[in-house]
Design a protein around this motif. Structure first.
Motif, PDB file in Angstrom:
ATOM      1  N   PHE A   2       0.814  -1.219   0.000  1.00  0.00           N
ATOM      2  CA  PHE A   2       0.000   0.000   0.000  1.00  0.00           C
ATOM      3  C   PHE A   2       0.849   1.272   0.000  1.00  0.00           C
ATOM      4  N   ARG A   3       2.100   1.170   0.357  1.00  0.00           N
ATOM      5  CA  ARG A   3       2.992   2.337   0.351  1.00  0.00           C
ATOM      6  C   ARG A   3       2.975   3.039  -1.013  1.00  0.00           C
ATOM      7  N   ALA A   4       2.789   2.276  -2.068  1.00  0.00           N
ATOM      8  CA  ALA A   4       2.760   2.853  -3.420  1.00  0.00           C
ATOM      9  C   ALA A   4       1.659   3.898  -3.552  1.00  0.00           C
ATOM     10  N   PHE A   5       0.544   3.722  -2.842  1.00  0.00           N
ATOM     11  CA  PHE A   5      -0.542   4.710  -2.885  1.00  0.00           C
ATOM     12  C   PHE A   5      -0.037   6.052  -2.372  1.00  0.00           C
ATOM     13  N   PHE A   6       0.638   6.058  -1.224  1.00  0.00           N
ATOM     14  CA  PHE A   6       1.154   7.303  -0.653  1.00  0.00           C
ATOM     15  C   PHE A   6       2.185   7.939  -1.572  1.00  0.00           C
ATOM     16  N   GLU A   7       3.040   7.109  -2.159  1.00  0.00           N
ATOM     17  CA  GLU A   7       4.093   7.635  -3.032  1.00  0.00           C
ATOM     18  C   GLU A   7       3.512   8.234  -4.308  1.00  0.00           C
ATOM     19  N   GLN A   8       2.473   7.608  -4.875  1.00  0.00           N
ATOM     20  CA  GLN A   8       1.896   8.092  -6.120  1.00  0.00           C
ATOM     21  C   GLN A   8       0.945   9.270  -5.927  1.00  0.00           C
ATOM     22  N   MET A   9       0.183   9.266  -4.857  1.00  0.00           N
ATOM     23  CA  MET A   9      -0.842  10.290  -4.646  1.00  0.00           C
ATOM     24  C   MET A   9      -0.338  11.494  -3.849  1.00  0.00           C
ATOM     25  N   GLY A  10       0.818  11.354  -3.212  1.00  0.00           N
ATOM     26  CA  GLY A  10       1.326  12.419  -2.350  1.00  0.00           C
ATOM     27  C   GLY A  10       2.042  13.522  -3.095  1.00  0.00           C
ATOM     28  N   VAL A  11       2.119  14.670  -2.428  1.00  0.00           N
ATOM     29  CA  VAL A  11       2.865  15.822  -2.925  1.00  0.00           C
ATOM     30  C   VAL A  11       4.043  16.012  -1.980  1.00  0.00           C
ATOM     31  N   ALA A  12       5.259  16.056  -2.514  1.00  0.00           N
ATOM     32  CA  ALA A  12       6.450  16.176  -1.676  1.00  0.00           C
ATOM     33  C   ALA A  12       6.300  17.344  -0.702  1.00  0.00           C
ATOM     34  N   ALA A  13       6.625  17.077   0.562  1.00  0.00           N
ATOM     35  CA  ALA A  13       6.412  18.066   1.627  1.00  0.00           C
ATOM     36  C   ALA A  13       7.185  19.363   1.391  1.00  0.00           C
ATOM     37  N   ASP A  14       8.295  19.281   0.655  1.00  0.00           N
ATOM     38  CA  ASP A  14       9.103  20.490   0.446  1.00  0.00           C
ATOM     39  C   ASP A  14       8.668  21.286  -0.795  1.00  0.00           C
ATOM     40  N   GLU A  15       7.644  20.844  -1.501  1.00  0.00           N
ATOM     41  CA  GLU A  15       7.146  21.592  -2.651  1.00  0.00           C
ATOM     42  C   GLU A  15       6.241  22.733  -2.196  1.00  0.00           C
ATOM     43  N   ALA A  16       6.194  23.792  -2.983  1.00  0.00           N
ATOM     44  CA  ALA A  16       5.344  24.939  -2.664  1.00  0.00           C
ATOM     45  C   ALA A  16       3.875  24.518  -2.628  1.00  0.00           C
ATOM     46  N   ASN A  17       3.150  25.016  -1.643  1.00  0.00           N
ATOM     47  CA  ASN A  17       1.709  24.760  -1.505  1.00  0.00           C
ATOM     48  C   ASN A  17       1.369  23.277  -1.469  1.00  0.00           C
ATOM     49  N   ALA A  18       2.232  22.458  -0.877  1.00  0.00           N
ATOM     50  CA  ALA A  18       2.033  21.010  -0.863  1.00  0.00           C
ATOM     51  C   ALA A  18       0.719  20.618  -0.194  1.00  0.00           C
ATOM     52  N   VAL A  19       0.389  21.239   0.925  1.00  0.00           N
ATOM     53  CA  VAL A  19      -0.842  20.875   1.636  1.00  0.00           C
ATOM     54  C   VAL A  19      -2.052  21.140   0.753  1.00  0.00           C
ATOM     55  N   GLU A  20      -2.131  22.327   0.194  1.00  0.00           N
ATOM     56  CA  GLU A  20      -3.269  22.704  -0.652  1.00  0.00           C
ATOM     57  C   GLU A  20      -3.344  21.819  -1.892  1.00  0.00           C
ATOM     58  N   ARG A  21      -2.191  21.544  -2.507  1.00  0.00           N
ATOM     59  CA  ARG A  21      -2.172  20.718  -3.709  1.00  0.00           C
ATOM     60  C   ARG A  21      -2.624  19.296  -3.413  1.00  0.00           C
ATOM     61  N   SER A  22      -2.347  18.806  -2.172  1.00  0.00           N
ATOM     62  CA  SER A  22      -2.695  17.422  -1.828  1.00  0.00           C
ATOM     63  C   SER A  22      -4.201  17.200  -1.742  1.00  0.00           C
ATOM     64  N   ILE A  23      -4.964  18.299  -1.642  1.00  0.00           N
ATOM     65  CA  ILE A  23      -6.423  18.180  -1.576  1.00  0.00           C
ATOM     66  C   ILE A  23      -7.090  18.846  -2.784  1.00  0.00           C
ATOM     67  N   SER A  24      -6.313  19.021  -3.845  1.00  0.00           N
ATOM     68  CA  SER A  24      -6.855  19.633  -5.054  1.00  0.00           C
ATOM     69  C   SER A  24      -7.843  18.688  -5.727  1.00  0.00           C
ATOM     70  N   GLU A  25      -8.735  19.255  -6.503  1.00  0.00           N
ATOM     71  CA  GLU A  25      -9.732  18.460  -7.224  1.00  0.00           C
ATOM     72  C   GLU A  25      -9.050  17.431  -8.134  1.00  0.00           C
ATOM     73  N   GLU A  26      -7.952  17.831  -8.750  1.00  0.00           N
ATOM     74  CA  GLU A  26      -7.220  16.932  -9.651  1.00  0.00           C
ATOM     75  C   GLU A  26      -6.736  15.683  -8.911  1.00  0.00           C
ATOM     76  N   ILE A  27      -6.159  15.868  -7.732  1.00  0.00           N
ATOM     77  CA  ILE A  27      -5.650  14.716  -6.974  1.00  0.00           C
ATOM     78  C   ILE A  27      -6.802  13.877  -6.440  1.00  0.00           C
ATOM     79  N   ILE A  28      -7.838  14.514  -5.925  1.00  0.00           N
ATOM     80  CA  ILE A  28      -8.988  13.767  -5.412  1.00  0.00           C
ATOM     81  C   ILE A  28      -9.617  12.931  -6.530  1.00  0.00           C
ATOM     82  N   ASP A  29      -9.768  13.508  -7.718  1.00  0.00           N
ATOM     83  CA  ASP A  29     -10.304  12.759  -8.861  1.00  0.00           C
ATOM     84  C   ASP A  29      -9.404  11.565  -9.200  1.00  0.00           C
TER      85      ASP A  29
END
Length: 144
Positions: free
Chosen positions: A102-129
């Motif tokens: 299941f680790r692959a899910f986190f690796e594929q769906m996650g946004v690197a913590a050091d990227e700009a706006n990572a928190v907001e991007r992680s809940i974007s419509e694109e990622i949720i879809d």
């Protein structure tokens, strides 16, 4: 050294850890008032949560329970569940999936913590879809 493994996944800060056993291990931090994933089950994975700090609300097969620091819960395969931090404080928790995979899910769906706006991007419509569209590929069977 683990910093490179830290990503924001659907509003949760997830750090994966390498293991020598047949399980995936991660440490997570969920900010206040962050919901969890849609209700889902895993056909193959057993899942365990240990609350380290704060509290998390779980729904397991329709039953709601709040776990506080020091408490744990096991989720057998085929069990409908979700979780979220409904409190006003950060929740820190450990999550284990067995067997590995299941680790692959986190690796594929996650946004690197050091990227700009990572928190907001992680809940974007694109990622949720993307999560909804591909969840079954990770043995995450969304219900409802």
């Amino acid at each position: 050294m683990q910093a490179n493994n830290t990503k924001w996944v659907l509003g949760h800060k997830i750090t994966t850890h390498d293991t020598s056993g047949d399980y995936d291990l991660m440490m997570a931090e969920t900010p206040p008032r962050v919901p969890g994933p849609p209700p889902h089950l895993h056909r193959s994975f057993k899942e365990s949560f240990l609350i380290v700090e704060g509290e998390m609300e779980f729904m397991v097969n329709g039953e709601t329970k709040v776990l506080k620091a020091g408490k744990s819960i096991d989720i057998p395969p085929g069990t409908l569940h979700t979780f979220g931090n409904k409190s006003n404080q950060v929740c820190k928790w450990i999550n284990i999936h067995s067997p590995k995979g299941f680790r692959a899910f986190f690796e594929q769906m996650g946004v690197a913590a050091d990227e700009a706006n990572a928190v907001e991007r992680s809940i974007s419509e694109e990622i949720i879809d993307n999560v909804v569209r591909t969840a079954a590929d990770y043995d995450m069977i969304i219900q409802g």
